[in-house]
Design a protein around this motif. Structure first.
Motif, short mmCIF file in Angstrom:
data_model
loop_
_atom_site.label_atom_id
_atom_site.label_comp_id
_atom_site.label_asym_id
_atom_site.label_seq_id
_atom_site.Cartn_x
_atom_site.Cartn_y
_atom_site.Cartn_z
N ASN A 65 0.82 -1.20 0.00
CA ASN A 65 0.00 0.00 0.00
C ASN A 65 0.87 1.27 0.00
O ASN A 65 2.07 1.21 0.27
CB ASN A 65 -0.91 -0.01 1.22
CG ASN A 65 -2.05 0.97 1.12
OD1 ASN A 65 -2.55 1.23 0.01
ND2 ASN A 65 -2.47 1.54 2.23
N LYS A 66 0.24 2.40 -0.30
CA LYS A 66 0.91 3.71 -0.38
C LYS A 66 2.02 3.70 -1.44
O LYS A 66 3.07 4.33 -1.29
CB LYS A 66 1.47 4.12 0.98
CG LYS A 66 0.42 4.10 2.10
CD LYS A 66 0.99 4.58 3.42
CE LYS A 66 -0.05 4.44 4.54
NZ LYS A 66 0.47 4.91 5.85
N ALA A 67 1.75 2.97 -2.52
CA ALA A 67 2.73 2.85 -3.60
C ALA A 67 2.98 4.18 -4.29
O ALA A 67 4.02 4.37 -4.93
CB ALA A 67 2.27 1.81 -4.62
N ASP A 68 2.05 5.11 -4.16
CA ASP A 68 2.21 6.42 -4.79
C ASP A 68 3.26 7.27 -4.09
O ASP A 68 3.67 8.32 -4.60
CB ASP A 68 0.88 7.16 -4.82
CG ASP A 68 0.25 7.30 -3.43
OD1 ASP A 68 0.31 6.31 -2.66
OD2 ASP A 68 -0.28 8.37 -3.11
N ARG A 69 3.72 6.83 -2.92
CA ARG A 69 4.69 7.61 -2.15
C ARG A 69 6.13 7.12 -2.33
O ARG A 69 7.05 7.62 -1.68
CB ARG A 69 4.31 7.56 -0.67
CG ARG A 69 2.97 8.23 -0.35
CD ARG A 69 2.61 8.06 1.11
NE ARG A 69 3.65 8.55 2.01
CZ ARG A 69 3.63 8.36 3.33
NH1 ARG A 69 2.63 7.72 3.90
NH2 ARG A 69 4.61 8.84 4.08
N VAL A 70 6.33 6.14 -3.20
CA VAL A 70 7.66 5.56 -3.41
C VAL A 70 7.94 5.50 -4.91
O VAL A 70 7.04 5.17 -5.70
CB VAL A 70 7.75 4.15 -2.79
CG1 VAL A 70 9.13 3.54 -3.00
CG2 VAL A 70 7.43 4.20 -1.29
N LEU A 81 11.29 -3.34 -3.04
CA LEU A 81 10.37 -3.82 -2.02
C LEU A 81 9.64 -5.07 -2.47
O LEU A 81 9.48 -6.03 -1.70
CB LEU A 81 9.36 -2.72 -1.68
CG LEU A 81 9.78 -1.67 -0.65
CD1 LEU A 81 8.75 -0.55 -0.58
CD2 LEU A 81 9.96 -2.32 0.72
N GLU A 82 9.17 -5.08 -3.69
CA GLU A 82 8.47 -6.26 -4.21
C GLU A 82 9.37 -7.49 -4.19
O GLU A 82 8.93 -8.59 -3.81
CB GLU A 82 7.96 -5.98 -5.63
CG GLU A 82 6.78 -5.04 -5.69
CD GLU A 82 6.37 -4.72 -7.10
OE1 GLU A 82 5.17 -4.51 -7.34
OE2 GLU A 82 7.26 -4.66 -7.98
N VAL A 84 0.78 -7.18 -4.66
CA VAL A 84 0.07 -6.22 -5.50
C VAL A 84 0.26 -4.81 -4.94
O VAL A 84 0.24 -4.61 -3.74
CB VAL A 84 -1.44 -6.55 -5.62
CG1 VAL A 84 -1.64 -7.89 -6.30
CG2 VAL A 84 -2.11 -6.55 -4.27
N ARG A 85 0.44 -3.86 -5.84
CA ARG A 85 0.61 -2.47 -5.44
C ARG A 85 -0.76 -1.79 -5.33
O ARG A 85 -1.64 -2.03 -6.17
CB ARG A 85 1.44 -1.71 -6.47
CG ARG A 85 2.83 -2.25 -6.71
CD ARG A 85 3.54 -1.37 -7.74
NE ARG A 85 4.83 -1.91 -8.13
CZ ARG A 85 5.66 -1.30 -8.98
NH1 ARG A 85 5.31 -0.12 -9.50
NH2 ARG A 85 6.82 -1.85 -9.29
N THR A 86 -0.91 -0.93 -4.34
CA THR A 86 -2.12 -0.13 -4.23
C THR A 86 -1.77 1.24 -3.68
O THR A 86 -0.70 1.44 -3.09
CB THR A 86 -3.16 -0.76 -3.28
OG1 THR A 86 -2.60 -0.81 -1.95
CG2 THR A 86 -3.58 -2.14 -3.70
N SER A 87 -2.67 2.17 -3.89
CA SER A 87 -2.64 3.46 -3.21
C SER A 87 -3.99 3.66 -2.56
O SER A 87 -5.03 3.33 -3.16
CB SER A 87 -2.36 4.60 -4.19
OG SER A 87 -1.03 4.54 -4.65
N HIS A 88 -3.99 4.16 -1.33
CA HIS A 88 -5.23 4.42 -0.60
C HIS A 88 -6.09 3.16 -0.45
O HIS A 88 -7.31 3.26 -0.35
CB HIS A 88 -6.03 5.53 -1.27
CG HIS A 88 -5.22 6.76 -1.57
ND1 HIS A 88 -4.79 7.63 -0.58
CD2 HIS A 88 -4.72 7.24 -2.75
CE1 HIS A 88 -4.08 8.60 -1.14
NE2 HIS A 88 -4.02 8.39 -2.44
N GLY A 89 -5.45 1.99 -0.42
CA GLY A 89 -6.16 0.74 -0.19
C GLY A 89 -7.09 0.33 -1.30
O GLY A 89 -7.96 -0.53 -1.09
N ARG A 90 -6.92 0.87 -2.50
CA ARG A 90 -7.86 0.59 -3.59
C ARG A 90 -7.50 -0.73 -4.27
O ARG A 90 -6.83 -0.75 -5.30
CB ARG A 90 -7.86 1.75 -4.59
CG ARG A 90 -8.37 3.06 -3.99
CD ARG A 90 -8.49 4.13 -5.07
NE ARG A 90 -8.96 5.37 -4.49
CZ ARG A 90 -8.21 6.47 -4.36
NH1 ARG A 90 -6.95 6.44 -4.74
NH2 ARG A 90 -8.72 7.57 -3.84
#
Length: 348
Positions: free
Chosen positions: A155-160, A168-169, A182-188
């Motif tokens: 999560n918070k993938a938009d910050r990295v 990280l993966e 799986v990558r997400t931003s804001h838990g979506r």
């Protein structure tokens, strides 16, 4: 008709990882699915209706058909029993572990439950992409939690940046022994990864009065800006159907060697072995595997029907391996002893 069992998904992650945000996203995008939620603290759920409940063992309707309750760990089995009752009409149960909870305890309780109406739906571990190093230094047990996970949500993938996310993966896949990341931003996250979402009302009814829930969903979509500009949950869905009986030994070899990234397998398998003429419901999530014998419905064709969900999998290779299982089964060489591997994973 045999009632479909309800998957119980454990949602874990250290404080601040975003698991409550992810849970709220699931509730807001559940379609017509009814989600039963078990949490430690009502106050963390951003649903207005939750304000009326502030004590353990209470249950609240969220207005969209979902139910939410707060329990102590000792009362988990009793609450699962209540949510799994047919009258509740729940499609999936999500247990949100507290930020410092041991998910292993919750998993053990679910797997040891004698309730025939539920099935373990996997451990989803939410990881904060921006703070993973700091959290790991403070809580080294996160490595053990990731190792137990069936799905890791970064999560918070938009910050990295991309380079940091790739590192990280790689590390999370190493810790998770190949579990999908799986990558997400804001838990979506797409709900389809966790449960079979019921069709949206528009798909099942030509004309329907606009409700308050519809308006709230539209407002949330507008606030989210849709999915534009946000990382998507990259996964594939592969379907397989065969009219020939499947060879049980070959099928177990396929399951034992299923590729990294293959998260869920669901459906029914037709083995056609003497003494085992019923269909076998198969349910895998991560490394968990369970078979359940089921009678054929009147007039139901004897076929194997599977859906496989994962990320980074080769659909052609997967279908080819399953076709080989069916080809071996059509040879008719499998005897009753060949079912031993399957029967090991049937609940007594």
């Amino acid at each position: 008709m045999v009632r479909k069992r309800i998957p119980v998904v454990v949602l874990a992650g250290f404080l601040g990882s975003g698991k409550t945000t992810l849970l709220n996203h699931l509730l807001a995008h559940s379609g017509d699915s009814r989600i039963g939620v078990i949490v430690n603290d009502f106050g963390s759920i951003e649903i207005d209706a939750m304000a009326v409940a502030g004590q353990v063992d209470s249950m609240v309707s969220l207005g969209n058909g979902c139910l939410c309750c707060a329990v102590d760990t000792a009362d988990l089995d009793e609450m699962l029993e209540r949510l799994a009752r047919p009258a509740a009409r729940i499609d999936v149960i999500v247990v949100e572990a507290s930020g410092l909870a041991e998910p292993e305890t919750l998993i053990r309780m679910i797997l040891s439950s004698a309730n025939e109406d539920i099935v373990y739906g996997g451990l989803v571990e939410v990881v904060d992409a921006a703070e993973f190093g700091t959290v790991r230094a403070r809580h080294p047990e996160i490595g053990r939690h990731v190792a137990m996970a069936d799905l890791v949500v970064l999560n918070k993938a938009d910050r990295v940046g991309e380079a940091g996310l790739s590192r990280l993966e790689t590390e999370l896949r190493r810790l998770g022994r190949g579990a999908p990341v799986v990558r997400t931003s804001h838990g979506r996250i797409d709900p389809e990864l966790l449960f079979d979402r019921s069709p949206e009302p528009a798909e099942t009814a030509a004309v329907r009065q606009l409700s308050f829930e519809d308006l709230r969903a539209e407002l949330r979509a507008a606030e989210d800006g849709g999915h534009a500009g946000h990382p998507h949950t990259a996964y594939q869905s592969v379907e397989f159907t065969a009219g020939e009986p499947v060879d049980p030994r070959r099928f177990m070899e396929f399951l034992d060697g299923r590729p990294d990234g293959l998260y869920r397998i669901k459906g029914f398998v037709y083995f056609g072995v003497p003494g085992h003429r019923q269909k076998f419901e198969v349910h895998t999530v991560g490394r968990f595997l369970r078979f359940s014998p089921r009678p054929w419905e009147d007039g139901e064709p004897r076929t194997t029907r599977l859906v496989l969900i994962g990320s980074g999998i080769d659909a052609g290779t997967v279908r080819g391996e399953l076709a080989a299982c069916a080809a071996a089964g059509s040879a008719g060489e499998a005897g009753p002893d060949s079912m031993w591997g399957v029967l090991r994973y049937v609940r007594p």
